[in-house]
Every structure is written in structure tokens, then in C-alpha cells.
Design a protein around this motif. Structure first.
Motif, PDB file in Angstrom:
ATOM      1  N   ARG A  95       0.838  -1.207   0.000  1.00 44.76           N
ATOM      2  CA  ARG A  95       0.000   0.000   0.000  1.00 44.76           C
ATOM      3  C   ARG A  95       0.871   1.254   0.000  1.00 44.76           C
ATOM      4  NH1 ARG A  95      -4.383   0.483   4.649  1.00 44.76           N
ATOM      5  NH2 ARG A  95      -2.527   0.924   5.886  1.00 44.76           N
TER       6      ARG A  95
ATOM      7  N   LYS B 231      -2.442   6.891   1.262  1.00 43.48           N
ATOM      8  CA  LYS B 231      -2.288   7.297   2.661  1.00 43.48           C
ATOM      9  C   LYS B 231      -1.335   8.498   2.657  1.00 43.48           C
ATOM     10  CE  LYS B 231      -2.180   4.738   6.982  1.00 43.48           C
ATOM     11  NZ  LYS B 231      -3.348   5.340   7.583  1.00 43.48           N
TER      12      LYS B 231
ATOM     13  N   TYR C 185      -5.618  13.823   5.531  1.00 47.29           N
ATOM     14  CA  TYR C 185      -5.883  13.965   6.970  1.00 47.29           C
ATOM     15  C   TYR C 185      -6.031  15.444   7.317  1.00 47.29           C
ATOM     16  CZ  TYR C 185      -4.998   9.059   6.679  1.00 47.29           C
ATOM     17  OH  TYR C 185      -5.103   7.743   6.318  1.00 47.29           O
TER      18      TYR C 185
ATOM     19  N   GLU D  70     -16.123   5.747   4.438  1.00 48.88           N
ATOM     20  CA  GLU D  70     -15.353   5.256   5.587  1.00 48.88           C
ATOM     21  C   GLU D  70     -15.479   6.260   6.730  1.00 48.88           C
ATOM     22  OE1 GLU D  70     -11.083   5.122   4.957  1.00 48.88           O
ATOM     23  OE2 GLU D  70     -11.284   6.505   3.285  1.00 48.88           O
TER      24      GLU D  70
ATOM     25  N   GLY E 281     -13.204   8.588   9.613  1.00 50.67           N
ATOM     26  CA  GLY E 281     -11.926   9.043  10.172  1.00 50.67           C
ATOM     27  C   GLY E 281     -10.774   8.214   9.640  1.00 50.67           C
ATOM     28  N   GLY E 282     -10.015   7.589  10.504  1.00 48.70           N
ATOM     29  CA  GLY E 282      -8.912   6.721  10.086  1.00 48.70           C
ATOM     30  C   GLY E 282      -9.298   5.257  10.127  1.00 48.70           C
TER      31      GLY E 282
ATOM     32  N   ASN F 160     -12.122   1.962   8.434  1.00 46.65           N
ATOM     33  CA  ASN F 160     -13.154   1.506   7.507  1.00 46.65           C
ATOM     34  C   ASN F 160     -14.385   1.092   8.309  1.00 46.65           C
ATOM     35  OD1 ASN F 160     -10.371   0.361   5.901  1.00 46.65           O
ATOM     36  ND2 ASN F 160     -11.839   1.553   4.739  1.00 46.65           N
TER      37      ASN F 160
ATOM     38  N   LEU G 234      -9.749   4.445   1.610  1.00 45.54           N
ATOM     39  CA  LEU G 234      -8.486   3.756   1.848  1.00 45.54           C
ATOM     40  C   LEU G 234      -8.728   2.251   1.928  1.00 45.54           C
ATOM     41  CD1 LEU G 234      -5.488   4.814   2.438  1.00 45.54           C
ATOM     42  CD2 LEU G 234      -5.872   3.713   4.623  1.00 45.54           C
TER      43      LEU G 234
ATOM     44  N   GLY H 206      -8.205  -0.568   3.589  1.00 43.57           N
ATOM     45  CA  GLY H 206      -7.664  -0.937   4.895  1.00 43.57           C
ATOM     46  C   GLY H 206      -7.248  -2.406   4.941  1.00 43.57           C
ATOM     47  N   ILE H 207      -6.163  -2.662   5.636  1.00 41.30           N
ATOM     48  CA  ILE H 207      -5.676  -4.033   5.768  1.00 41.30           C
ATOM     49  C   ILE H 207      -6.529  -4.785   6.792  1.00 41.30           C
ATOM     50  CG2 ILE H 207      -3.654  -5.413   6.456  1.00 41.30           C
ATOM     51  CD1 ILE H 207      -2.048  -2.866   5.255  1.00 41.30           C
ATOM     52  N   THR H 208      -7.021  -4.092   7.800  1.00 45.25           N
ATOM     53  CA  THR H 208      -7.936  -4.718   8.764  1.00 45.25           C
ATOM     54  C   THR H 208      -9.243  -5.070   8.050  1.00 45.25           C
ATOM     55  OG1 THR H 208      -6.988  -3.140  10.328  1.00 45.25           O
ATOM     56  CG2 THR H 208      -8.815  -4.494  11.115  1.00 45.25           C
TER      57      THR H 208
ATOM     58  N   THR I 151      -5.994  -0.361  11.977  1.00 46.43           N
ATOM     59  CA  THR I 151      -4.852  -0.767  12.790  1.00 46.43           C
ATOM     60  C   THR I 151      -4.868  -0.095  14.150  1.00 46.43           C
ATOM     61  OG1 THR I 151      -3.555  -1.149  10.828  1.00 46.43           O
ATOM     62  CG2 THR I 151      -2.327  -0.766  12.864  1.00 46.43           C
TER      63      THR I 151
HETATM   64  N1  PLP Z   1      -9.140   4.515   6.476  1.00 48.98           N
HETATM   65  C1  PLP Z   1      -8.263   5.496   6.744  1.00 48.98           C
HETATM   66  C2  PLP Z   1      -8.526   6.863   6.205  1.00 48.98           C
HETATM   67  C3  PLP Z   1      -7.106   5.229   7.510  1.00 48.98           C
HETATM   68  O1  PLP Z   1      -6.236   6.186   7.803  1.00 48.98           O
HETATM   69  C4  PLP Z   1      -6.920   3.920   8.006  1.00 48.98           C
HETATM   70  C5  PLP Z   1      -5.750   3.615   8.830  1.00 48.98           C
HETATM   71  O2  PLP Z   1      -4.749   3.187   8.376  1.00 48.98           O
HETATM   72  C6  PLP Z   1      -7.859   2.923   7.681  1.00 48.98           C
HETATM   73  C7  PLP Z   1      -8.954   3.266   6.918  1.00 48.98           C
HETATM   74  C8  PLP Z   1      -7.691   1.502   8.152  1.00 48.98           C
HETATM   75  O3  PLP Z   1      -6.611   0.889   7.484  1.00 48.98           O
HETATM   76  P1  PLP Z   1      -5.782  -0.286   8.160  1.00 48.98           P
HETATM   77  O4  PLP Z   1      -6.753  -1.321   8.526  1.00 48.98           O
HETATM   78  O5  PLP Z   1      -4.847  -0.722   7.086  1.00 48.98           O
HETATM   79  O6  PLP Z   1      -5.094   0.297   9.323  1.00 48.98           O
END
Ligand code: PLP
Ligand code: COI
Length: 362
Positions: A99, A202, A207, A238, A240-241, A243, A262, A264-266, A308
Motif C-alpha cells: 500500500r 495514505k 488527513y 469510511e 476518520g482513520g 473503515n 483507503l 484498509g488491511i484490517t 490498525t
Molecule cells: N481509512 C483510513 C482513512 C485510515 O487512515 C486507516 C488507517 O490506516 C484505515 C482506513 C484503516 O486501514 P488499516 O486497517 O490498514 O489500518
């Protein structure tokens, strides 16, 4: 060009055990940093070079550094987990490396060989083992790899040199106080990203652009912003930070990757973990009306956010300029908590790593 090896130049004055333990007793999120960082330079023609582990220290930047003006900067976020058997591992770091390079391409920056990304994270974690919080809790060592333009000048074009750095921060979960459902604000005025824009990268600007909406959310008593699509202002993207996932009984749905959210890996991991647990897990489209109606008729049983930093956090209430409602009974749902436990068990080593996702470092 060859991949450089990381030269170790450790600090002669790391914090004492007592100083480190005092920080780790109450780390918060992203407030404290360890004794070292890994830095790697890139210059046009020469590629990646001068890879080293050095004492954590402030940077000296020229006021005309391009990043300060035009924001050519990207980052990642991943965690090192101390597991019950004493090993330390990260979760799917190859996905972060991939990513990171997708973000680099979008921001016209050089890609970092994934093996160098991994080596940088592993070298820092190996050096900072004592900073990885104890097994069993939800505290971890949060790793923040990032890269930014270092050329000096005011021309608007890609920089001809960059600095990649990994720093580490002993951290408690992003939301303090355990699993507490959050109240979210549906942002109908501001948008985060558009198709063709930088939403899937990212990059710092995404942000920065979110902060006015976050302040608006806060002024309405909300913890987080839920972003909607930029055209119709109705499709959930989504939060904030993090999903989002919507639970309909045995079926869980996450907004599809439209190019403006984004990946997201989670989020991606939960599609698999949920299927392993016998749920139907799909990507789809969910509108604000679907959300409100599903909650009213009882078909939408739970909503949660994942990432994460935030792990899995239930959504307990929703507000917008036109409506507000409590999500189901406002409490953490059963599916949410089951998935949360499955993810944490995998990361902490309490359950088997059946997908080969854990990357052991120590
Ligand atoms: N969406 C945004 C805007 C993010 O900043 C993040 C954090 O990294 C995520 C989603 C979740 O991504 P991940 O699961 O890879 O942390
Ligand atoms: C993460 O989950 O790693 C994030 O990047 C979220 C946030 C702190 C920006």
C-alpha cells in the motif's frame, strides 16, 4: 540499483529502564517515541542509499523544503505485537509495504523495495524490543513508516530527493477506555475524497482536509466523521482513520473500494476472518437511507469501524444535520465482539495463524 543494508548506529544515551517503564505505564496513543529511528535516503540517479538505524532526533529542514509547501508525503501504520510465547511479530507488513508503494505512485514519489520496507520495520523493532508492551493487553508498539520530499525549492513538481523514516511509539488503543461505542457524524457538507483524487492513498493532505469536518463533528457531540461519496453525498465510504462494516444478522457488508476510500488491511483481513467464522462477508454499497431504515426495521443489527490503530470499535449512535438515531441498543454487538476477539487472538498468538499473516521478528 542494489538494495542497501541498514547500518546500525545505536544511541549512546537511550532512556533508562525506569524512564522507559514510566512512559509505558501510560503510553496513550502516538504521544511517546522510542530511542531510535531508521532513515533511508533517495536521490534521483542514485536511488535508495544511506540506510541506517540512528538515535531518534528532530530533523533540520530548510524553510523551502517542498513537503512544507506542497505536501508530497505518505505514511503507513502497523503494530508490533508481543505474543504469549515471548515472540514479537507484525501483522501482514507486506500489505503495508504494497500500500505504501501504491501511495507513492499516486503522489509521484519513488517506490521503496518491499524487502527494504520490511527490513526497516524489523530492524527498528529488533532494536526496540524492550519498548514492545507486554503480552495479553491491547498495548502494542505502533510503527509509523513515512516518506516525504526533501528537495528545497518552490517549483511545483515532484521532488528529486526523499527521506524515508520509520519511528515507533508504544501505544494503547486509539480510543481510550476499552470498547466504548462511538457516536458518528455523517458529513454531508465536507467530503474527504473524490474518484480520481487521492483518497485511496495514505497521504498527509487527506488527513489535513479531514480536520474541519472532525471539528464540526465534535461541535455536534460526535467522536468521528463518517465520509460520504462526493457526488451524491449519500453512499457511505469510511470513517476518520477507519473503515466501516455493517452487520445484517449473519451477513457483514463493507463499502466497496471505489477509489476514494483507503483499502484498509484490517478491512481486508476481516472479510476472510468473518468467512472463517461462518459469516457471509461481502463488499457492497450502503447509503445513509439504508443505514437509517435498516436500523429502524431491525435488519441492520450492528455497525463497527476497523483499522490498525482502532482495532474494532462499535458505532453506537449516528447524527447528521437532518437526523439522529441510536444504532440498535447503542451497545457493542455480538458479531462485532466476536470478530474483535478473533482478530486480537490471531495477533496476540492466542489462536493459530492459519493464513500465514503474522511476520515474526524476534
Ligand atoms: N481509512 C483510513 C482513512 C485510515 O487512515 C486507516 C488507517 O490506516 C484505515 C482506513 C484503516 O486501514 P488499516 O486497517 O490498514 O489500518
Ligand atoms: C492507523 O490505523 O494506522 C491509522 O493510520 C489511523 C490514524 C491514526 C491516522
Amino acid at each position: 540499483m542494489t538494495t542497501p543494508t541498514i547500518e546500525l548506529k545505536p544511541s549512546a544515551h537511550p532512556l533508562s529502564d525506569a524512564e522507559r517503564e514510566a512512559i509505558m505505564a501510560n503510553p496513550g496513543f502516538g504521544r511517546h517515541f522510542t530511542d531510535h529511528m531508521v532513515t533511508i535516503k533517495w536521490t534521483e540517479g542514485r536511488g535508495w542509499h544511506d540506510a541506517e538505524l540512528v538515535p531518534y532526533a528532530p530533523l533540520s529542514l530548510d524553510p523551502a523544503n517542498m513537503t512544507l509547501h506542497y505536501a508530497q508525503t505518505i505514511f503507513e501504520g502497523l503494530k508490533a505485537y508481543r505474543r504469549a510465547d515471548g515472540t514479537i511479530a507484525t501483522f501482514r507488513p507486506e500489505a503495508n509495504a504494497e500500500r505504501f508503494n501504491a501511495s507513492a505512485r499516486r503522489m509521484a514519489m519513488p517506490e521503496l523495495p518491499p524487502e527494504l520496507f520490511l527490513a526497516a520495520c524489523d530492524t527498528l523493532v529488533t532494536q526496540e524490543q524492550a519498548w514492545v508492551p507486554g503480552a495479553g493487553g491491547e498495548e502494542t508498539l505502533y510503527l509509523r513508516p513515512f516518506m516525504f520530499a526533501t528537495e528545497v525549492g518552490l517549483g511545483v513538481r515532484p521532488s528529486n530527493e526523499y527521506l524515508f523514516i520509520v519511528i515507533a511509539s508504544p501505544s494503547a488503543p486509539f480510543f481510550a477506555g476499552g470498547v466504548k461505542p462511538v457516536t458518528v457524524w455523517l458529513s454531508e457538507e465536507y467530503v474527504r475524497a473524490v474518484k480520481g483524487g487521492t483518497g485511496a492513498a495514505k497521504t498527509g493532505g487527506n488527513y489535513a482536509a479531514s480536520l474541519a469536518a472532525a471539528a464540526e463533528a465534535k461541535s455536534h457531540g460526535c467522536d468521528q466523521v463518517v465520509w460520504l461519496d462526493a457526488f451524491e453525498h449519500r453512499w457511505i465510504e469510511e470513517m476518520g482513520g477507519m473503515n466501516l462494516y455493517f452487520v445484517y444478522g449473519n451477513k457483514i457488508v463493507t463499502p466497496e473500494l471505489t477509489g476514494s476510500l483507503l483499502p484498509g488491511i484490517t478491512r481486508d483481513s476481516l472479510l476472510t476472518i468473518a468467512r472463517d467464522l461462518g459469516y457471509e462477508a461481502v463488499e457492497g454499497r450502503i447509503s445513509t437511507e439504508d443505514w437509517k431504515r435498516g436500523n429502524e426495521d431491525g435488519t441492520l443489527t450492528e455497525v463497527f469501524a476497523c483499522g490498525t490503530a482502532a482495532v474494532i470499535t462499535p458505532v453506537g449512535a449516528v447524527k447528521s444535520a437532518r437526523a439522529d438515531w441510536t444504532q440498535a441498543d447503542g451497545q457493542p454487538g455480538e458479531v462485532t465482539m466476536k470478530l474483535r476477539k478473533a482478530l486480537l487472538d490471531l495477533q496476540s498468538g492466542a489462536s493459530a495463524d492459519t493464513h500465514g499473516w503474522m511476520h515474526q521478528i524476534v
